[in-house]
Scaffold this active site. Structure first.
Site, PDB file in Angstrom:
ATOM      1  CG  ASP A  72     -30.992  45.795  93.653  1.00 24.85           C
ATOM      2  OD1 ASP A  72     -31.496  46.126  92.388  1.00 24.85           O
ATOM      3  OD2 ASP A  72     -30.237  45.258  93.325  1.00 24.85           O
TER       4      ASP A  72
ATOM      5  CB  THR B  11     -24.184  39.545  91.899  1.00 24.91           C
ATOM      6  OG1 THR B  11     -25.293  40.740  91.683  1.00 24.91           O
ATOM      7  CG2 THR B  11     -23.489  39.344  91.578  1.00 24.91           C
ATOM      8  CB  ALA B  12     -28.964  38.518  94.401  1.00 25.70           C
TER       9      ALA B  12
ATOM     10  CB  SER C  46     -23.898  36.576 100.512  1.00 25.85           C
ATOM     11  OG  SER C  46     -24.547  38.424  99.465  1.00 25.85           O
TER      12      SER C  46
ATOM     13  CB  ALA D 197     -23.048  26.741 106.884  1.00 18.40           C
TER      14      ALA D 197
END
Length: 255
Positions: A45, A156-157, A161, A180
């Site tokens: 990718d 989706t990268a 996450s 966070a």
């Protein structure tokens, strides 16, 4: 596309990719990207993103074959039926994000991002950001490790996450996702129309420095970063029938 298209094979430095380059170029011929009907990227990718950036001024679409690891933007590797696969391929068109980053020195840096533009803390303390959307302050203060704006192709990268949503191609939305988040506690982000213009203001750049990244291009010591979808740039990706980007994004939500 012709029955026998002119193909430009490009490969990453990985040994598997280089071996595939030699094999496929000998079998199907090799053309310069500027003279090709289609570009075939051999790698993972990361190399696909590199190829799309490098060839964005060309009309040829890009078909990836996985010689890397994850290969979400790639098709499976095969040597025997490439011409048939290219002729039958489904096309997905995506627009990148344009990042305009202002540094503490006053320097302005622009870059395009196919996946996402990320704001990341560059010191030991959490960052403090103000979020402005289309000229209106939407969040006076976000205390976090960072935040990002992702395209559907990039959802989706890094976005995924960071617990951001997966976005269908053609949905006309962008994901604004926090990393966070400390205050507001556990704030995950928002969905924005593709036309939205997002601005991040770094509230305490001297004590809490931040950097910005457009895909993998990093800009240090930023004080303000503006992000918008650039519809003047189109990336055309080719996928095998039944394995297009829409299907991959949908399937990812059920795995």
């Amino acid at each position: 596309m012709r029955d026998a298209p002119r193909i430009a094979f490009l490969a990453s430095d990985a040994p598997d990719a280089q071996a595939a380059l030699d094999t496929l170029a000998a079998r199907y011929g090799q053309h310069a990207p500027e003279a090709a009907d289609v570009i075939v990227a051999l790698g993972g990718d990361g190399f696909m993103l590199h190829t799309l950036h490098a060839t964005q001024g060309l009309d040829a679409p890009t078909y990836g074959m996985n010689r890397g690891t994850v290969g979400f933007l790639m098709n499976g590797y095969g040597e025997d039926d490439l011409l048939w696969r290219l002729a039958a391929a489904e096309e997905a068109v995506t627009n990148p994000l344009r990042m305009t980053a202002t540094r503490t020195s006053g320097e302005v840096v622009e870059a395009l991002a196919i996946n996402e533009v990320s704001m990341l803390r560059a010191g030991p303390q959490a960052a403090r950001l103000r979020i402005v959307v289309d000229g209106r302050v939407r969040m006076e203060e976000l205390v976090c490790d960072g935040a990002l704006v992702a395209t559907p192709a990039g959802s989706t990268a890094y976005n995924y996450s960071a617990h951001g949503p997966i976005l269908p191609i053609g949905a006309g939305v962008l994901a604004l996702t926090a990393m966070a988040a400390f205050r507001p506690r556990r704030w995950r982000g928002a969905l924005l129309p593709q036309s939205a213009r997002v601005r991040f203001d770094v509230l305490d750049p001297a004590k809490r420095p931040m950097m910005a990244e457009a895909d993998s291009r990093a800009v240090q010591d930023v004080v303000r970063v503006e992000v918008r979808s650039d519809e003047s740039v189109c990336h055309r990706l080719l996928f095998d029938p039944g394995h297009g980007l829409d299907e991959r994004l949908l399937r990812e939500q059920f795995t």
